[in-house]
Design a protein around this motif. Structure first.
Motif, PDB file in Angstrom:
ATOM      1  N   CYS A  84     -29.385 -15.163  53.051  1.00 30.20           N
ATOM      2  CA  CYS A  84     -30.016 -16.417  52.636  1.00 30.20           C
ATOM      3  C   CYS A  84     -30.889 -16.123  51.413  1.00 30.20           C
ATOM      4  O   CYS A  84     -31.667 -15.177  51.420  1.00 30.20           O
ATOM      5  CB  CYS A  84     -30.866 -16.944  53.792  1.00 30.20           C
ATOM      6  SG  CYS A  84     -31.980 -18.293  53.318  1.00 30.20           S
ATOM      7  N   CYS A  87     -34.999 -16.937  52.607  1.00 28.38           N
ATOM      8  CA  CYS A  87     -35.747 -16.042  53.499  1.00 28.38           C
ATOM      9  C   CYS A  87     -35.272 -14.592  53.416  1.00 28.38           C
ATOM     10  O   CYS A  87     -35.875 -13.718  54.019  1.00 28.38           O
ATOM     11  CB  CYS A  87     -35.708 -16.542  54.944  1.00 28.38           C
ATOM     12  SG  CYS A  87     -34.085 -16.537  55.709  1.00 28.38           S
ATOM     13  N   CYS A 119     -29.876 -20.489  54.868  1.00 28.03           N
ATOM     14  CA  CYS A 119     -29.571 -20.519  56.303  1.00 28.03           C
ATOM     15  C   CYS A 119     -29.001 -21.899  56.636  1.00 28.03           C
ATOM     16  O   CYS A 119     -29.582 -22.920  56.269  1.00 28.03           O
ATOM     17  CB  CYS A 119     -30.822 -20.269  57.134  1.00 28.03           C
ATOM     18  SG  CYS A 119     -31.430 -18.579  57.021  1.00 28.03           S
ATOM     19  N   CYS A 124     -35.283 -21.361  58.033  1.00 24.61           N
ATOM     20  CA  CYS A 124     -35.694 -20.008  57.619  1.00 24.61           C
ATOM     21  C   CYS A 124     -36.992 -19.566  58.308  1.00 24.61           C
ATOM     22  O   CYS A 124     -37.134 -18.406  58.685  1.00 24.61           O
ATOM     23  CB  CYS A 124     -35.909 -19.954  56.110  1.00 24.61           C
ATOM     24  SG  CYS A 124     -34.437 -20.286  55.140  1.00 24.61           S
TER      25      CYS A 124
HETATM   26 ZN   LIG Z   1     -33.014 -18.498  55.343  1.00 26.51          ZN
END
Ligand SMILES: [Zn+2]
Length: 163
Positions: A84, A87, A119, A124
């Motif tokens: 991601c 994050c 995500c 996240c």
């Molecule tokens: Zn994420």
């Protein structure tokens, strides 16, 4: 993050049309644990390809919420893993999706978008708090949370850049 009201959320969107906002469902705000979030992110059960991200942004005239509408073509297919971009968590491919955000203003009306891998459930803040216990040192979580918030801010400021 500081709590947001429904009105603040609706007024925060920088890249959505009136029609988009009328169709936007709101998440259960009374169930939201604000202190465990860097941004508020949710998907639209009626429009599975849509998602929404809102965070507090520090600007010249103080702090204000900034919201963006994002669309996805769906999760990655196949096996393997992906990271991601917000994050920085590496997850199975099916749990990370390519999202695109229409740019704000005239650029967005021309169809310009900005894409990034996020995500799939836009959660996240939850993901970074699910790390195995030995990685749960509070300094580590603080570092991940600060990194996440910084990257969300830089993504939405790119959406707002109209030049
Ligand atoms: Zn994420």
């Amino acid at each position: 993050m500081k709590p947001l009201t429904e009105d603040e959320i609706r007024a925060s969107f920088v890249n959505a049309t009136e029609e988009d906002l009328e169709r936007m469902p709101l998440p259960g705000l009374h169930e939201t644990v604000w202190e465990d979030r860097e941004y508020l992110g949710w998907r639209d059960p009626a429009n599975p390809l849509r998602g929404y991200i809102v965070h507090w942004s520090e600007g010249a005239d103080g702090e204000r919420p900034v919201g963006i509408l994002v669309r996805t073509v769906g999760p990655h297919r196949g096996r393997g893993s992906a990271m991601c971009s917000l994050c920085h968590t590496t997850q199975p491919l099916t749990q990370v999706s390519l999202f695109s955000a229409p740019k704000a203003g005239a650029a967005g009306r021309r169809g310009d978008t900005l894409g990034t891998y996020i995500c799939e459930d836009l959660a996240c803040s939850h993901i970074i708090r699910m790390a195995p216990p030995h990685l749960q040192a509070s300094a580590d979580l603080e570092r991940r949370a600060a990194g996440l918030l910084g990257r969300v801010q830089s993504f939405t400021s790119d959406v707002l850049k109209t030049a």
